[in-house]
Scaffold this motif. Structure first.
Motif, short mmCIF file in Angstrom:
data_model
loop_
_atom_site.label_atom_id
_atom_site.label_comp_id
_atom_site.label_asym_id
_atom_site.label_seq_id
_atom_site.Cartn_x
_atom_site.Cartn_y
_atom_site.Cartn_z
N VAL A 42 -2.98 71.09 93.52
CA VAL A 42 -3.30 72.02 94.61
C VAL A 42 -3.05 73.46 94.16
O VAL A 42 -3.96 74.28 94.10
N ILE A 43 -1.81 73.76 93.83
CA ILE A 43 -1.46 75.12 93.43
C ILE A 43 -1.92 75.43 92.01
O ILE A 43 -2.28 76.56 91.70
N ARG A 44 -1.92 74.38 91.16
CA ARG A 44 -2.22 74.54 89.73
C ARG A 44 -1.32 75.62 89.11
O ARG A 44 -1.77 76.60 88.51
N TYR A 45 -0.02 75.38 89.28
CA TYR A 45 1.02 76.32 88.88
C TYR A 45 0.87 76.76 87.42
O TYR A 45 0.92 75.96 86.51
N ARG A 46 0.64 78.04 87.22
CA ARG A 46 0.55 78.69 85.90
C ARG A 46 -0.38 77.94 84.94
O ARG A 46 -0.14 77.90 83.74
#
Length: 314
Positions: A42-46
């Protein structure tokens, strides 16, 4: 007002951390799995930083292989977070069962002879659980260098968790003075150095090839090690299975005073790269490790009498 808000935030964080840490790890791993879905899908963190680091570090690997490593990193990173939460109330027995150390014969022999040990580690595996070291080296005073947080309350919170098992936290700016002070008290030390951070421009005195990158590296730890005649040890961390790690203590040099400059740093990064290539998903790929380049350094700075200074504008 700002200080009061910081204190309230500290109390809330402490309370949340404490309550969560009381849960069994098998329950915390459920939270980890849910968090992984959130930050990976969802966020696809970094994601961009992680992908750039993986792509340039492993040019020989296909995109499918790199995607597998990235997914494995997200899983590991979420596990690291909940495992660190658990550390607040984890018992000695459980921690020693989950964080084991091998290769201790020569390591503890050197300690018994009164020599202090410099243990080089990377941001790999669960470096917070390495604070179990006092249970495996009972003849030494164990300590770790760290960068204090700007918020004094949160710094106090993290320091409390890291020191629960008996390992002292020494601020980086006080490291040499404190190490000399402890050694004068006559007890050998085991000092943990996590030395793979990105140095500031004025601390760039040495470059090497690390994971296919021309990489500026910190050398301050080496200067401390050589000045205090600590033995050079590499802590080779492996994730045995979920929630279980092993750190093999590889004693590389006991007489560090006589070896050439930067040899300790060079060997450390060579060993760290071997460890990363063995289990690449366990490294902290979300950190923008190669954001400073030699080209920019040469453009903006020069070395004068051994010190890095800004270039004068013509």
């Amino acid at each position: 007002m700002k200080k009061k808000l910081s204190y309230i935030g500290y109390l809330l964080a402490y309370g949340f951390w404490f309550v969560m840490s009381l849960l069994p790890l098998k329950v915390l791993y459920i939270f980890s799995d849910l968090l992984c879905l959130l930050i990976a899908d969802v966020i696809r963190y970094r994601h961009q930083v992680i992908w750039k680091n993986l792509k340039s570090s492993f040019p020989e690997k296909s995109d499918e292989e790199l995607k597998k490593i990235e997914r494995g990193f997200y899983h590991y990173f979420c596990d690291y977070l909940v495992e660190t939460i658990k550390l607040m109330t984890m018992s000695k027995e459980e921690l020693c069962k989950r964080m084991t150390f091998t290769g201790l014969e020569e390591f503890n022999q050197a300690i018994s002879e009164g020599q202090s040990m410099a243990v080089y580690l990377g941001h790999l595996g669960n470096w917070e659980w390495i604070t179990a070291m006092p249970y495996w080296a009972p003849g030494a005073l164990c300590c770790q260098l760290y960068h204090p947080l700007e918020n004094e309350y949160f710094d106090k919170l993290f320091k409390y968790v890291r020191e629960r098992q008996g390992a002292l936290c020494i601020p980086m700016q006080e490291s040499l003075r404190k190490i000399i002070q402890f050694e004068r008290e006559g007890k050998p030390l085991v000092v943990g150095y996590i030395a793979d951070q990105v140095p500031m421009w004025w601390n760039m005195h040495h470059w090497l090839n690390f994971l296919n990158h021309d990489t500026p590296v910190l050398t301050g730890a080496e200067r401390i090690v050589k000045h205090t005649k600590q033995a050079f040890v590499y802590g080779d961390v492996t994730r045995v299975c979920r929630g279980h790690y092993n750190c093999e203590m590889k004693v590389i040099h006991r007489d560090t005073k006589v070896i050439r400059d930067f040899e300790i740093t060079d060997i450390y990064f060579q060993e760290l790269e071997k460890t990363i290539r063995r289990q690449p998903e366990l490294y902290l790929w979300s950190h923008n490790r190669w954001k400073r380049t030699r080209e920019e350094f040469n453009e903006r700075f020069e070395v004068v009498n051994g010190k890095v200074v800004p270039k004068k504008k013509k």
